[in-house]
Scaffold this active site. Sequence first.
Site, PDB file in Angstrom:
ATOM      1  N   GLU A   1      25.162  29.995  36.614  1.00 28.53           N
ATOM      2  CA  GLU A   1      25.333  28.552  36.354  1.00 28.53           C
ATOM      3  C   GLU A   1      24.183  28.022  35.491  1.00 28.53           C
ATOM      4  OE1 GLU A   1      23.589  24.830  38.192  1.00 28.53           O
ATOM      5  OE2 GLU A   1      24.675  25.868  39.791  1.00 28.53           O
ATOM      6  N   HIS A   2      22.956  28.438  35.807  1.00 31.14           N
ATOM      7  CA  HIS A   2      21.788  28.006  35.024  1.00 31.14           C
ATOM      8  C   HIS A   2      21.804  28.598  33.620  1.00 31.14           C
ATOM      9  CE1 HIS A   2      18.753  25.956  37.736  1.00 31.14           C
ATOM     10  NE2 HIS A   2      19.731  26.240  38.577  1.00 31.14           N
TER      11      HIS A   2
ATOM     12  N   HIS B   1      24.741  31.382  41.147  1.00 31.47           N
ATOM     13  CA  HIS B   1      23.871  30.231  40.871  1.00 31.47           C
ATOM     14  C   HIS B   1      23.042  30.477  39.613  1.00 31.47           C
ATOM     15  CE1 HIS B   1      20.276  27.576  42.219  1.00 31.47           C
ATOM     16  NE2 HIS B   1      21.132  26.853  41.517  1.00 31.47           N
TER      17      HIS B   1
ATOM     18  N   GLU C   1      13.909  25.612  42.464  1.00 31.30           N
ATOM     19  CA  GLU C   1      14.939  24.897  43.222  1.00 31.30           C
ATOM     20  C   GLU C   1      14.981  25.401  44.660  1.00 31.30           C
ATOM     21  OE1 GLU C   1      19.763  23.989  43.007  1.00 31.30           O
ATOM     22  OE2 GLU C   1      18.765  25.009  41.353  1.00 31.30           O
TER      23      GLU C   1
END
Length: 1121
Positions: free
Chosen positions: A82-83, A79, A188
């Site tokens: 991905e950022h 994750h 998030e």
Amino acid sequence: MSMSNMAEPLSNSRAAPAERLTDHMERPLLDNRTYRVILLENKLEALLIHDPDTDKASAAMDVNVGSFSDEEDLPGMAHAVEHLLFMGTKKASRGFPGENDYNSYLTKYSGRSNAFTAATSTNYYFELSASSTPSNSKASSLSSKESLPIPKSQAPLYGALDRFAQFFISPLFLEETLDRELKAVDSENKKNLQSDTWRFHQLNKSLSNKKHPFHHFSTGNYQVLHDDPIGRGVKIRDKFMEFHSKHYSANRMKLVVLGREGLDELESWVQELFSEVHNKDLPQNRWDDAPPLSTDELGTQIFAKPVMDSRMLDLYFPYQDEEDLYESQPGRYFSHLIGHEGPGSILAYIKSKGWANGLGAGPMPLCPGSAFFTISVRLTEDGLKNYKEIVKVIFQYIAMIQETPPQEWVVDEIKKMSEVEFRFKQKSPADRTTSGLSGVMQKPLPREWLLSGQSLIRKFNPEAISNGLSYLRPDNFRMTIVSQEFPGDWPEREKWYGTEYKYEKIPKTFRDELTKAGRASAAERPAELHMPHKNEFIPSRFDVEKRETAEPSVTPLLVRNDENVRTWFKKDDRFWVPKANVHVTLRTPLVSMSALTATMTHIYCELVQDALSEYSYDAEIAGLGYSIGTHAAGLEVSVDGYNDKMPVLLEKVLVSMRDLEVKQDRFDIIKERLLRGFRNWNFQQPYYQVGTYSRWLVSEKGYINDQYLAEIPSVTADDIRAFFPQLLRQIHIEVLVHGNLYREDALKMTDLVEKTFKPRRLPPSQWPIRRALMLPEGSNFRYPRTLKDPANVNNCIEYMCFVGVNQDRSLRAKLLLISQMTDEPCFDQLRSKEQLGYVVWSGAVVMTTVAGYRVLIQSEKTPEYLENRIEDFLEKFSTTLKEMKDHEFEAHKVSLINKRMEKLKNLGQESNRFWSHISTEVFDFEQVDRDVEHIEVLTKDDMIAFYDTFLKPSSPHRAKAAIHLLAQATPQPTSSSTDSDSQKQKLVDLLARFLTARGIPADASNLAPYFKDVNVATADPQAVANTTARYLLNDLQIAEDEVAAVMEEGKAALATVLPSIGIDAHAASEGSSAASQPASLSPNEVVVVTDVHAFKASMAVSAGARPVKDLSEFEELEPKL
């Protein structure tokens, strides 16, 4: 397909020609797109889609790596990558200036981008205008066959693909963005901490087999991605780059590109831009060596305490991986039978007992090699007490399925509906198409079936069904019971979300009872359980009369208009599907007369739907649905789907509304469910709640959750029995019929409504009037509310500036354009750079009859601080607007025009547009064209005047209100493991580079002593700037005015770069004394609203909604005798 049957491949680059896998695609009947699948030399596979009619282009890349590949001591790694992937590329540093170039480019062309990390895939996608010219221009409106090819340098899609490709070729993972993006990941995660969906999903994962990656914590947070690894001496940037290097490979990537350009041109672009993606020939990620639930986890029960007041029973069966069973999809057989809601079903039986409100069942794929089959039951209070009986009923029903061989007629029914649904499938938005299909490409489907493979059932496979059924055993499942009351003790806490739970083996006596239930004969199980009957709602008529028209009509016709009824009708002339949408408003002032009548209407609607659930289920699975709800003007009834059997369902719904029998047992269950729903509303994420308070504050009449909650306990079944006939006795009927129906059908359906209810006429003088409160010029209101979830750490602000009535076309055009111009800069500044929170939105907002501009932020920071940051951004944007170059200004106008002119994708979108204009009673069906006309003539001077009057914080004319939602809990501080000396040295080096880039010969070794006594961990940009200024004045002897100019520029840059070295610039400034807090830029003092009734009483009211033209201009009535 053999290569000899394929066309010769094209090549516009030095790379080897792509291999064409297929030019043929099984597709829906009305799909006019063409498709091609190619394989580049580097083994990157791409699906190319030519859509001659699209006004949006898009691309998506799905990479076969996700959270299941996280290292055990770095959860959330996929994750985080991905950022970070979009934080700079080698080519960007040379040709695309700035880390934000990609998003700026997309915004220029009405675009957007997003990404998500799943278990085995990471999916990246974007969408933007297909043309660089306005959609209403002659050049843009030419079809692809008529238009001449444009240079790729002028094609928005090519520029976006060029930037997009570099993220997969040479990402930089820029050091200065690392801390910032990890805090975005942290934000998030914190956004989801109080979400029961996330909490229970993670609880299920955390208590799964530790040898299977299903148990991973997939989101990650700052602690595990930053502090902990740094504490272990890990260089985290190196780790992320290593993850990318290890797992990202061209042969694991599936690309989908959709554009107006021809397939050959798209192929040449993909080959040119993506051939450099490195291929490491990595195998597909699989996890076949360990099940997600081992023998230790099977036969266990989890009791979990929710945040919201909910009751659930969930069964998880380890199940067969059906990836290779795409032709038969046996899991859909069990989903259909176990999840059925009609007579003979599990739900019908346990609902008749008063034990359940709903049930769902189906396969849950985890990864290649692993899956679950899940059964989920929404329990009533009695259902919670009898959860063991419900589980027994489930296994008795499964035993019934096992008694007979797999039934081919059941599969045929599912197969027929799957064929109908696929045959008449309509287009979806471009980015949803590309993102979804790139994920599908990871499946082992024949390439010709990429569109149809997951939709169609092609054969009856009794062996696969029997094998699937063998997994649904009493010794092969785990059970979860969710409740705030039962069992009353939850001694353990889940590591990542803090969910309270109790975990134990299912008692042997209960296991024995389930074993017996799983072998139950017909005589031993309830007689009410049986296979479903054949579905009479499956459509058989699909005739569509296609009438060619020069241009589709943008306005429905008013085919009946008298004192009782208005009927609007449009025969579909755009999509040509055998479907229709019917919307009915039963206009009455009773619904919104008081919070009590609104609450009783809620209960009435729920009781009607409850009474219809068994009957309507067959219609639902046959593609025919309905809804009943409320709005300010009265009741609303809708029916949508295949038009063949639509009148039958509509009549049943209307008669059920009229003849409702209010049964005490069902009333008690529905009332209790609604009561919990009203209570649970307060436990939603704050940004879901804030809009309700904003609308309430400016509504002349309206109610909020607390008011419903105060009324519902006193409502009785007798109250509903007495109330609902009154609700239907005197009404005005408004109908929209749109789709594959004729004028006569529309009038017959209208007659059906009128004859069913036989209402008295409601005079227009008694119709509810739609209007809103008008905030006075120069107002500066703030409405604070404390959120009710004691564990929530997030505050929220909705900051609104009102500009006037929405029907003022010039004001509306200016508002839309300013929203377009601020969209990307606002997000970039407040979310990306300042990291105020994961949720940051801005744009135009319409509340009944008034329009305004809003900024919404959900954050751990205080609303007062957020308000100051918003005002700082808005004040500075005034300068940005004044300095905006003419070509940039015109590009924003083109982008907005393209956004407004975006083509409708399906029948439902057009119906909803019509119904929205009818419901507002403005009937502005040509609004899009009128918007464009007013946008086209806007000048920069117009926009500056508008902005400086209505939005600029220092304007004395601005009308502003801010809703502050205040969290009760205090967030844990996000610590940094960067030691002070290291931070200080990094800061000095950054400052020296910044000054040198501006022609000032700074020496880091000479600058460093000035920071000897500065605590950089708590320093804000102003303090750093002051210290640097002393160095410039003393050591370099630079003039004061020049120093001041450099430092003013430097402060903005510092706010961005300080987080990259572990200094939270805004937390530092937020935590400083009140005296050092920036004062509000507004010249008008803040007025805090404490009494909403008194506030509303002091406000003027807008005019009511008025039709844009006399309704007679829409009429096409039958000749009167």
